[in-house]
Design an enzyme around this catalytic site. Structure first.
Site, PDB file in Angstrom:
ATOM      1  N   CYS A 197      -8.962   8.574  11.834  1.00  0.00           N
ATOM      2  CA  CYS A 197      -8.446   8.855  13.177  1.00  0.00           C
ATOM      3  C   CYS A 197      -8.813   7.749  14.161  1.00  0.00           C
ATOM      4  CB  CYS A 197      -9.003  10.182  13.687  1.00  0.00           C
ATOM      5  SG  CYS A 197      -8.741  11.553  12.561  1.00  0.00           S
ATOM      6  N   SER A 232      -1.962  -0.974  18.277  1.00  0.00           N
ATOM      7  CA  SER A 232      -2.453  -2.267  17.782  1.00  0.00           C
ATOM      8  C   SER A 232      -3.733  -2.662  18.508  1.00  0.00           C
ATOM      9  CB  SER A 232      -1.406  -3.358  18.018  1.00  0.00           C
ATOM     10  OG  SER A 232      -0.206  -3.008  17.395  1.00  0.00           O
ATOM     11  N   ILE A 261      -1.831  11.070  12.819  1.00  0.00           N
ATOM     12  CA  ILE A 261      -2.887  10.986  11.808  1.00  0.00           C
ATOM     13  C   ILE A 261      -2.381  11.528  10.468  1.00  0.00           C
ATOM     14  CG2 ILE A 261      -5.244  11.701  11.216  1.00  0.00           C
ATOM     15  CD1 ILE A 261      -4.880   9.691  13.669  1.00  0.00           C
ATOM     16  N   GLU A 320      -1.386   0.824   9.414  1.00  0.00           N
ATOM     17  CA  GLU A 320      -2.554   0.047   8.951  1.00  0.00           C
ATOM     18  C   GLU A 320      -2.456  -1.400   9.438  1.00  0.00           C
ATOM     19  OE1 GLU A 320      -3.922   0.738   4.986  1.00  0.00           O
ATOM     20  OE2 GLU A 320      -3.289   2.828   5.020  1.00  0.00           O
ATOM     21  N   THR A 356       0.320  -3.523  12.244  1.00  0.00           N
ATOM     22  CA  THR A 356       1.707  -3.975  12.078  1.00  0.00           C
ATOM     23  C   THR A 356       1.686  -5.373  11.454  1.00  0.00           C
ATOM     24  OG1 THR A 356       1.947  -5.126  14.198  1.00  0.00           O
ATOM     25  CG2 THR A 356       2.392  -2.747  14.202  1.00  0.00           C
ATOM     26  N   ASN A 357       2.738  -5.674  10.711  1.00  0.00           N
ATOM     27  CA  ASN A 357       2.765  -6.981  10.039  1.00  0.00           C
ATOM     28  C   ASN A 357       2.784  -8.130  11.041  1.00  0.00           C
ATOM     29  OD1 ASN A 357       2.843  -5.381   7.808  1.00  0.00           O
ATOM     30  ND2 ASN A 357       4.646  -6.323   6.889  1.00  0.00           N
ATOM     31  N   ASP A 358       3.321  -7.855  12.248  1.00  0.00           N
ATOM     32  CA  ASP A 358       3.346  -8.916  13.271  1.00  0.00           C
ATOM     33  C   ASP A 358       1.923  -9.232  13.735  1.00  0.00           C
ATOM     34  OD1 ASP A 358       6.502  -8.411  14.095  1.00  0.00           O
ATOM     35  OD2 ASP A 358       5.392  -6.585  13.632  1.00  0.00           O
TER      36      ASP A 358
END
Ligand SMILES: Cc1cc2nc3c(=O)[nH]c(=O)nc-3n(C[C@H](O)[C@H](O)[C@H](O)COP(=O)(O)OP(=O)(O)OC[C@H]3O[C@@H](n4cnc5c(N)ncnc54)[C@H](O)[C@@H]3O)c2cc1C
Length: 580
Positions: free
Chosen positions: A151, A159, A184, A390, A392-394
């Site tokens: 959590c 982010s 969650i 988990e 962001t790819n950015d």
């Protein structure tokens, strides 16, 4: 002598050094694990193999029946990473990742339910738990009597996780927690929550990790979210209202919770990576059968080059992602501690390859792919989240580029200290980069290239090793160029750092495939490894082309126009060139 606490393949590569011992030999599951894995796979086959209709129904309903969660418990799937001493299977990262691969072949929601429990929900307890804490919870987590959730996210903190507002205020031997967590995973079925809260009300940071259990007064979870994909997995809010948590439930040190959170996410990435690879393998099976069985213009569509290109690229993407995910899991299993950059690369690479694979499979299925009768639309919906959660790819791309240039081995400790807290205090971290730029320039002219060549690869891979070495030189030059160009301003130069990350992602992919194919040739001989050798050749050519293009874009690009257009529409609130 390698220092397992600080050695990192990609950080070293940014300095022009190929630390090949870190990625040789290519990892395999530990002795004894392969046998256990085969037994688990057999269980999965008999339990999940004939459930496709159920998975479709649960996706429509947006919920997984409790009775099925009980089946997962009985199959021991919540104990994969719990040490055997506490009743689990004690899988290392390689075996765990391989196991999630297998689950993900059947259903994304099931993989996520198991994965969120093991990869992130209880990972803090595994990494930071005291003996007393482990003895108290691990046996029940192993059986699934307790299901775990992680959590961190809040309405105003995604982010920017360091900006969470949930508070923990000391009261005698306890802490009183207040706040709301959103989205969650496992929220609705979990009894064990790893919760992050601020233990100082001043400024950012000062976060602490706590174990909160559902039986504590003031803990409540909301209804299941109505999601685009992975709909059967439970996603809820978790609210905390004056929850009294004993000090004995603190994980790690008070005030060091941000580090705990990042460590958990790093360590858990091979689970998500493994799940993505498993998803790809399943999609390749589906798309291959579709291309073989569907006839148009008098022949199977698999005989058209345009379709072959898609299928062949899926195989390359899957093989490279699998190699990278395994390599990262191997680093963890061999006791390396600093594999955060490599783990982030594996997450970005595998989740994006999975997305492309799902999208192209739907394309191969044509209009049928758009219909709910076939599995492609559900798969596409399910896999989209992987590029978001988990990290962001950015944001991970920024981390990959900045964390890698951060470490220029031991000699730049001052810079390291600032950059490690990059997401806590980016300004301070980036201020230190001007020193880095100066030192880097010195290193470039002094050519400190003691390890610029591979020596451990099979000799027949010389050509591809050469491609890697040339790319590594280009990476060092790119890092130099970008740092010199932007100096302190690099924090805002996201398009530039993104390019650096893209080069690093391709190079790590190439390193992983080189390590794997070399190992295969040594193990099985050149003939048995011939097709894998071809995959390496194809990927090396693709990676080389992308690295060259990206490098050329550092100085020659339309970035200022692109940014100006973004500002324009943000201000205007609409697209202004409509001609009617
Ligand atoms: C199905 C689902 C399950 C989840 N499970 C969990 C869970 O179990 N536990 C948990 O704690 N959280 C969970 N999350 C939350 C998830 O981790 C966050 O959604 C994610 O971290 C992104 O945060 P955000 O959605 O607030 O997006 P934001 O942070 O608001 O980002 C929005 C966009 O802005 C970009 N952006 C943000 N900051 C920057 C920057 N500095 N530079 C460049 N671009 C930037 C992002 O890349 C993104 O494209 C889940 C989310 C979903 C949807």
């Amino acid at each position: 002598m390698i220092d397992k606490r600080t050695a990192s393949f990609m950080r070293s590569l940014c300095m022009g050094d190929i630390e090949e011992e870190l990625i040789h030999p290519y990892p395999e599951p530990r002795a004894g694990e392969a046998e256990t894995l085969r037994a688990v796979f057999a269980t999965l086959r008999s339990m999940l193999g004939a459930r496709e209709k159920d998975f479709v129904a649960w996706d429509r309903a947006g919920e997984m029946p409790r009775a099925f969660v009980d089946e997962l418990r009985q199959a021991g799937l919540f104990g994969l990473v719990v040490p055997e001493a506490y009743g689990g299977l004690g899988f290392g990262s390689t075996a765990y990742s391989r196991c999630l691969q297998e689950i993900a072949r059947y259903d994304g929601s099931v993989a996520l339910t198991v994965g969120a429990h093991s990869s992130i929900g209880m990972r803090g307890l595994l990494l930071y738990g005291t003996e007393e804490q482990r003895a108290r919870w691990l046996p029940r987590l192993a059986t699934g009597e307790l299901i775990a959730a992680f959590c961190l996210t809040e309405p105003a903190a995604g982010s920017d996780a360091a900006s969470i507002k949930t508070t923990a205020v000391r009261d005698g031997d306890d802490w009183i927690l207040n706040g709301e967590k959103i989205w969650i995973t496992n929220g609705g079925i979990a009894d064990f929550f790893t919760v992050f809260a601020k233990t100082s009300l001043e400024g950012r940071g000062h976060i602490t990790a706590f174990v909160v259990t559902r039986d504590m007064k003031g803990v409540a979870t909301g209804p299941h979210e109505d999601k685009m994909g992975i709909r059967a997995s439970s996603t809820t809010t978790v609210s905390l209202e004056d929850v009294r948590v004993p000090a004995a439930n603190v994980l790690g040190e008070v005030g060091k919770g941000f580090k705990v959170a990042m460590h958990i996410l790093n360590a858990g990435r091979t689970g998500l990576g493994g799940g993505s690879v498993g998803g790809m393998k399943r999609i390749i099976e589906l798309a291959g059968a579709q291309a073989r069985d569907r006839q148009q213009f008098g022949r199977p569509i698999a005989r058209f080059e345009a379709v072959q290109q898609k299928l062949g690229q899926m195989v390359i993407d899957c093989y490279v992602s699998e190699s990278v995910v395994n390599l990262v899991a191997g680093l963890a299993d061999r006791g390396y501690e600093d594999y955060a950059v490599e783990a982030a690369i594996s997450k970005v690479m595998a989740t994006e390859a999975l997305w492309r694979t799902a999208d192209e499979a739907l394309q191969i299925a044509g209009g049928g792919g758009f219909m709910r009768e076939l599995p492609y639309e559900r798969i596409l919906r399910d896999v989209r989240i992987n590029r978001i959660f988990e990290g962001t790819n950015d944001v991970l791309r920024l981390f990959i580029a900045l964390a890698a240039v951060n470490d220029v081995a031991q000699e730049l400790k001052d810079l390291g200290a600032g950059m490690k807290g990059i997401f806590d205090d980016p300004i301070k971290g980036f201020g230190l980069l001007s020193d880095y730029a100066k030192r880097r320039a010195r290193l470039a002219t002094g050519l400190r290239r003691t390890k610029g060549k591979w020596t451990l690869l099979h000799p027949s891979l010389e050509a591809e090793a050469g491609v890697f070495e040339a790319g590594a030189t280009e990476l060092a030059r790119a890092a130099d160029r970008i740092l010199r160009k932007h100096g302190k301003g690099i924090i805002e130069a996201q398009l530039a750092t993104r390019r650096l990350a893209d080069i690093m992602i391709d190079l790590f992919g190439l390193a992983a495939v080189l390590s794997r194919v070399s190992w295969r040739i040594d193990e099985a001989g050149p003939e048995a490894a011939a097709t894998e050798r071809e995959i390496l050749r194809a990927y090396a050519a693709q990676a080389r082309r992308r690295v060259d293009e990206t490098f050329a874009c550092i100085d020659d690009n339309p970035d200022s126009t692109v940014k100006a257009l973004a500002d324009h529409v943000t201000e205007l609130g609409r697209y202004p060139w409509d001609n009617v």
